[in-house]
Design a protein around this motif. Structure first.
Motif, PDB file in Angstrom:
ATOM      1  N   UNK A  48       0.833  -1.207   0.000  1.00  0.00           N
ATOM      2  CA  UNK A  48       0.000   0.000   0.000  1.00  0.00           C
ATOM      3  C   UNK A  48       0.868   1.258   0.000  1.00  0.00           C
ATOM      4  N   UNK A  49       1.984   1.234   0.736  1.00  0.00           N
ATOM      5  CA  UNK A  49       2.879   2.389   0.774  1.00  0.00           C
ATOM      6  C   UNK A  49       3.508   2.653  -0.589  1.00  0.00           C
ATOM      7  N   UNK A  50       3.878   1.592  -1.285  1.00  0.00           N
ATOM      8  CA  UNK A  50       4.436   1.755  -2.631  1.00  0.00           C
ATOM      9  C   UNK A  50       3.387   2.334  -3.579  1.00  0.00           C
ATOM     10  N   UNK A  51       2.165   1.878  -3.432  1.00  0.00           N
ATOM     11  CA  UNK A  51       1.096   2.399  -4.281  1.00  0.00           C
ATOM     12  C   UNK A  51       0.852   3.878  -3.985  1.00  0.00           C
ATOM     13  N   UNK A  52       0.866   4.244  -2.689  1.00  0.00           N
ATOM     14  CA  UNK A  52       0.660   5.650  -2.322  1.00  0.00           C
ATOM     15  C   UNK A  52       1.794   6.525  -2.825  1.00  0.00           C
ATOM     16  N   UNK A  53       3.009   5.986  -2.888  1.00  0.00           N
ATOM     17  CA  UNK A  53       4.165   6.739  -3.364  1.00  0.00           C
ATOM     18  C   UNK A  53       4.311   6.681  -4.872  1.00  0.00           C
ATOM     19  N   UNK A  54       3.407   5.938  -5.542  1.00  0.00           N
ATOM     20  CA  UNK A  54       3.439   5.800  -7.007  1.00  0.00           C
ATOM     21  C   UNK A  54       4.765   5.219  -7.491  1.00  0.00           C
ATOM     22  N   UNK A  55       5.274   4.283  -6.700  1.00  0.00           N
ATOM     23  CA  UNK A  55       6.517   3.626  -7.123  1.00  0.00           C
ATOM     24  C   UNK A  55       6.200   2.209  -7.579  1.00  0.00           C
ATOM     25  N   UNK A  56       6.650   1.824  -8.789  1.00  0.00           N
ATOM     26  CA  UNK A  56       6.333   0.491  -9.327  1.00  0.00           C
ATOM     27  C   UNK A  56       6.907  -0.616  -8.440  1.00  0.00           C
ATOM     28  N   UNK A  57       6.096  -1.593  -8.121  1.00  0.00           N
ATOM     29  CA  UNK A  57       6.593  -2.696  -7.283  1.00  0.00           C
ATOM     30  C   UNK A  57       7.702  -3.456  -7.975  1.00  0.00           C
ATOM     31  N   UNK A  58       7.665  -3.496  -9.309  1.00  0.00           N
ATOM     32  CA  UNK A  58       8.687  -4.248 -10.043  1.00  0.00           C
ATOM     33  C   UNK A  58      10.045  -3.546 -10.046  1.00  0.00           C
ATOM     34  N   UNK A  59      10.076  -2.286  -9.593  1.00  0.00           N
ATOM     35  CA  UNK A  59      11.338  -1.554  -9.492  1.00  0.00           C
ATOM     36  C   UNK A  59      11.760  -1.358  -8.032  1.00  0.00           C
ATOM     37  N   UNK A  60      11.126  -2.128  -7.159  1.00  0.00           N
ATOM     38  CA  UNK A  60      11.447  -2.010  -5.733  1.00  0.00           C
ATOM     39  C   UNK A  60      12.171  -3.263  -5.273  1.00  0.00           C
ATOM     40  N   UNK A  61      13.299  -3.066  -4.583  1.00  0.00           N
ATOM     41  CA  UNK A  61      14.110  -4.176  -4.059  1.00  0.00           C
ATOM     42  C   UNK A  61      14.083  -4.108  -2.538  1.00  0.00           C
ATOM     43  N   UNK A  62      13.553  -5.139  -1.908  1.00  0.00           N
ATOM     44  CA  UNK A  62      13.539  -5.218  -0.447  1.00  0.00           C
ATOM     45  C   UNK A  62      14.786  -5.975  -0.005  1.00  0.00           C
ATOM     46  N   UNK A  63      15.661  -5.316   0.774  1.00  0.00           N
ATOM     47  CA  UNK A  63      16.927  -5.917   1.184  1.00  0.00           C
ATOM     48  C   UNK A  63      16.818  -6.424   2.615  1.00  0.00           C
ATOM     49  N   UNK A  64      17.135  -7.696   2.805  1.00  0.00           N
ATOM     50  CA  UNK A  64      17.032  -8.329   4.116  1.00  0.00           C
ATOM     51  C   UNK A  64      18.203  -9.283   4.267  1.00  0.00           C
ATOM     52  N   UNK A  65      18.803  -9.333   5.466  1.00  0.00           N
ATOM     53  CA  UNK A  65      19.930 -10.238   5.675  1.00  0.00           C
ATOM     54  C   UNK A  65      19.435 -11.660   5.917  1.00  0.00           C
ATOM     55  N   UNK A  99       6.942 -16.125   4.884  1.00  0.00           N
ATOM     56  CA  UNK A  99       5.614 -15.855   4.318  1.00  0.00           C
ATOM     57  C   UNK A  99       5.525 -14.445   3.767  1.00  0.00           C
ATOM     58  N   UNK A 100       6.072 -13.466   4.505  1.00  0.00           N
ATOM     59  CA  UNK A 100       6.023 -12.083   4.036  1.00  0.00           C
ATOM     60  C   UNK A 100       6.813 -11.917   2.741  1.00  0.00           C
ATOM     61  N   UNK A 101       7.981 -12.520   2.675  1.00  0.00           N
ATOM     62  CA  UNK A 101       8.806 -12.395   1.469  1.00  0.00           C
ATOM     63  C   UNK A 101       8.142 -13.068   0.268  1.00  0.00           C
ATOM     64  N   UNK A 102       7.516 -14.218   0.472  1.00  0.00           N
ATOM     65  CA  UNK A 102       6.833 -14.891  -0.646  1.00  0.00           C
ATOM     66  C   UNK A 102       5.652 -14.064  -1.134  1.00  0.00           C
ATOM     67  N   UNK A 103       4.939 -13.448  -0.208  1.00  0.00           N
ATOM     68  CA  UNK A 103       3.804 -12.598  -0.601  1.00  0.00           C
ATOM     69  C   UNK A 103       4.283 -11.424  -1.436  1.00  0.00           C
ATOM     70  N   UNK A 104       5.358 -10.813  -1.017  1.00  0.00           N
ATOM     71  CA  UNK A 104       5.873  -9.655  -1.740  1.00  0.00           C
ATOM     72  C   UNK A 104       6.421 -10.051  -3.110  1.00  0.00           C
ATOM     73  N   UNK A 105       7.105 -11.162  -3.189  1.00  0.00           N
ATOM     74  CA  UNK A 105       7.616 -11.608  -4.492  1.00  0.00           C
ATOM     75  C   UNK A 105       6.478 -11.920  -5.460  1.00  0.00           C
ATOM     76  N   UNK A 106       5.441 -12.502  -4.916  1.00  0.00           N
ATOM     77  CA  UNK A 106       4.284 -12.809  -5.770  1.00  0.00           C
ATOM     78  C   UNK A 106       3.650 -11.531  -6.315  1.00  0.00           C
ATOM     79  N   UNK A 107       3.789 -10.409  -5.571  1.00  0.00           N
ATOM     80  CA  UNK A 107       3.225  -9.138  -6.029  1.00  0.00           C
ATOM     81  C   UNK A 107       4.164  -8.397  -6.968  1.00  0.00           C
ATOM     82  N   UNK A 108       5.370  -8.900  -7.175  1.00  0.00           N
ATOM     83  CA  UNK A 108       6.306  -8.270  -8.098  1.00  0.00           C
ATOM     84  C   UNK A 108       7.511  -7.625  -7.449  1.00  0.00           C
ATOM     85  N   UNK A 109       7.549  -7.553  -6.113  1.00  0.00           N
ATOM     86  CA  UNK A 109       8.700  -6.965  -5.421  1.00  0.00           C
ATOM     87  C   UNK A 109       9.908  -7.889  -5.554  1.00  0.00           C
ATOM     88  N   UNK A 110      11.093  -7.295  -5.784  1.00  0.00           N
ATOM     89  CA  UNK A 110      12.331  -8.060  -5.823  1.00  0.00           C
ATOM     90  C   UNK A 110      12.902  -8.158  -4.406  1.00  0.00           C
TER      91      UNK A 110
END
Length: 587
Positions: free
Chosen positions: A433-450, A463-474
């Protein structure tokens, strides 16, 4: 022969003083011997040789420095006394003999300054005997004159002994033998400056004997004094390198612990409290950058008060800095006091920027720049992590829009997420929802986690990472190569990118084995359809070798340091060829 505090070695003051006295005595004796040589007396040559040897002993002592054991210096004083006795014996005239004997005062000075009183008087007695005997036997000096010389030597020795005892007790608490308040506080000031310059931690502890007033009131002040002395004696058996113990007044003691963190100092304070003959409480604090001695003492004292208020008989570590950071971070989030800097991620085959990593920055009004690891931890403890994550994400998306418009090309935006935030219920939906509000494409967003965060967070993080990947987040696994990193996990982690930690690159250009490892990892990730981004590239040699090995993306100071968006947007950027600095792309 040395005092107990210096039995295992000698101080720089002792070495310099001894060297100075040898040089003074040697030069004086050389002048006397020169007069004998000029008179034609053959004994002058022997005297001159002894004088030169004494004078050269001084520079030799300075060159050897504190490596010389104190006992060796004591033996040297005896040798010097013997040389003076020989000089008096060989003197061809009564005048020169008396002049040589007067130099024995140097032995008295050295002995009383640095030796135990008993040992010092033994040396003074021997030096006197080695002078009186040749004066009486060889030069037929009247006994009364010899007695006058002995009185002179002993008088000088006694005066120096008084001065030495006064100097040795300056800054010492007379009841316990520990550093007194002024001396300990001065040591704290010096330790703060020294640790700041060396970049090492510094902690301190304040320790109170519980119910000490009751002891004084019911058993008398003599019993209280005995308890204070017993406490100091017990602590002398607690061996902690570098620790400086002091009594700041009444029943309040202090321990200065250079080189130790607050947690390590807490352990030391526990040991000190257990060593006290009765119950004791302690407050501990680690010095924070920018704090004065008075400020860190106030925090330590507040911790001591908290320990007593919590029931006594315990130690409390000050968390004032973290608590203050959490409070001020809340205000900074509300006032928009955070910012981000962007570091380019370079596509190596084309030499262009394919993305940026957003790095949170916070300049505290008092502490200055606060490391992200510190304020993220403070946010997690204070329950501010969701607000912090949302603020950083909004800032990063806004800056990425500016950068993308300025460069006229698509940019991937990488943002880090903490373990506490990732496992919050509904995190994936909030992020989308935050990405949508910021008008930033999910396919151009990279979530970095160790990987360690994913490992520690368990199924919720997966589960959270799989949900985000399914939505197009890298999803990028950050800092791979440290901690929990394991090749066996690569097929289990829901990730699109692998960010190779800088530790892999430190010996890349010098270690054949490390090069083989990186080449194999690149091949494995290619087979898994996972992009590898090399982090921390700092040299042209590393960059060239990575390109040769087939690495497709990299970031680091060789390509560009994290910068505010205004700097990057004003200068369209292209990766440098190996060995050159970044250049404008001309776009």
């Amino acid at each position: 022969m040395a005092p107990p505090s210096t039995r295992t070695g000698t101080s720089d003051v002792l070495v310099r003083t001894t060297a100075f006295l040898f040089m003074v005595g040697g030069v004086a004796a050389a002048l006397l011997a020169a007069d004998v040589v000029l008179s034609g007396d053959r004994r002058g040559g022997v005297l001159l040789l002894l004088a030169v040897a004494a004078a050269l002993t001084g520079p030799a002592l300075l060159a050897a420095g504190p490596r010389i054991p104190t006992r060796t210096v004591g033996v040297g004083v005896l040798v010097g006394a013997g040389l003076l006795g020989a000089g008096t014996t060989l003197a061809p005239s009564l005048t020169l003999a008396l002049a040589s004997a007067s130099l024995a005062m140097l032995v008295a000075v050295e002995s009383m300054l640095f030796l135990r009183p008993r040992d010092a008087w033994v040396v003074v007695g021997l030096a006197s005997a080695w002078q009186v005997l040749p004066l009486l036997v060889v030069h037929d000096v009247p006994p009364r004159v010899c007695a006058a010389y002995v009185v002179l030597w002993c008088g000088v020795a006694g005066a120096m002994g008084v001065l030495a005892r006064y100097a040795s007790t300056a800054g010492i608490d007379p009841l316990t033998g520990l550093a007194d308040r002024r001396s300990w506080d001065s040591g704290l000031e010096q330790a703060i400056d020294r640790c700041r310059r060396r970049g090492v931690p510094l902690s301190l502890a304040l320790i109170d004997i519980d119910h000490f007033k009751h002891v004084n009131d019911t058993q008398g002040h003599a019993a209280g004094d005995d308890l204070l002395r017993a406490t100091a004696d017990a602590w002398r058996a607690v061996e902690v390198p570098g620790m400086v113990l002091g009594r700041r007044g009444g029943d309040e003691f202090a321990a200065l612990l250079p080189g130790r963190t607050g947690a390590e100092a807490l352990t030391v304070a526990d040991r000190l409290c257990r060593a006290v003959p009765t119950a004791a409480s302690a407050g501990v604090a680690e010095h924070a950058d920018g704090e004065t001695a008075a400020e860190v003492l106030r925090r330590t004292d507040a911790s001591l008060y908290a320990a007593k208020a919590a029931g006594r008989g315990r130690t409390v570590l000050s968390e004032r800095r973290r608590h203050r950071l959490a409070d001020d971070l809340a205000h900074a989030l509300a006032a928009g006091g955070l910012r981000v800097e962007l570091q380019p991620v370079v596509d190596l085959p084309t030499g262009t920027v394919s993305g940026v990593e957003a790095l949170a920055r916070w300049d505290h009004p008092w502490f200055g720049p606060v490391p992200p690891a510190e304020f993220v931890a403070a946010a997690e403890e204070a329950g501010l992590i969701d607000e912090l994550g949302a603020a950083v994400l909004a800032l990063a998306c806004a800056d990425a829009h500016v950068l993308q418009d300025a460069w006229g090309s698509a940019v991937h935006l990488g943002v880090n997420v903490s373990g506490r935030e990732l496992t919050e219920q509904g995190y994936a939906d909030r992020l989308l929802r935050a990405l949508e509000a910021a008008h930033w494409p999910v396919t151009q967003f990279v979530l970095e986690v160790t990987e360690s965060v994913v490992e520690a967070s368990g199924p919720a993080a997966l589960r959270a990472l799989r949900t985000l990947r399914a939505a197009g987040v890298l999803v990028a696994i950050d800092d791979f190569g440290t901690g929990f990193s394991s090749l066996s996990r690569l097929d289990e982690l829901p990730a699109d990118l692998l960010k190779l930690d800088r530790s892999f690159l430190t010996s890349l250009t010098t270690s054949t084995r490390r090069t083989v490892m990186v080449r194999a990892l690149l091949g494995l990730c290619a087979d898994l359809d996972m992009l590898v981004v090399a982090e921390g590239v700092e040299t042209a040699e590393q960059a060239a070798l990575l390109e040769e090995l087939g690495c497709r993306a990299a970031q680091g100071y060789h390509y560009g340091a994290p910068q505010p968006v205004a700097v990057l947007a004003a200068h369209p950027w292209q990766a440098p060829p190996p060995g050159r600095a970044p250049v404008a792309s001309g776009g």
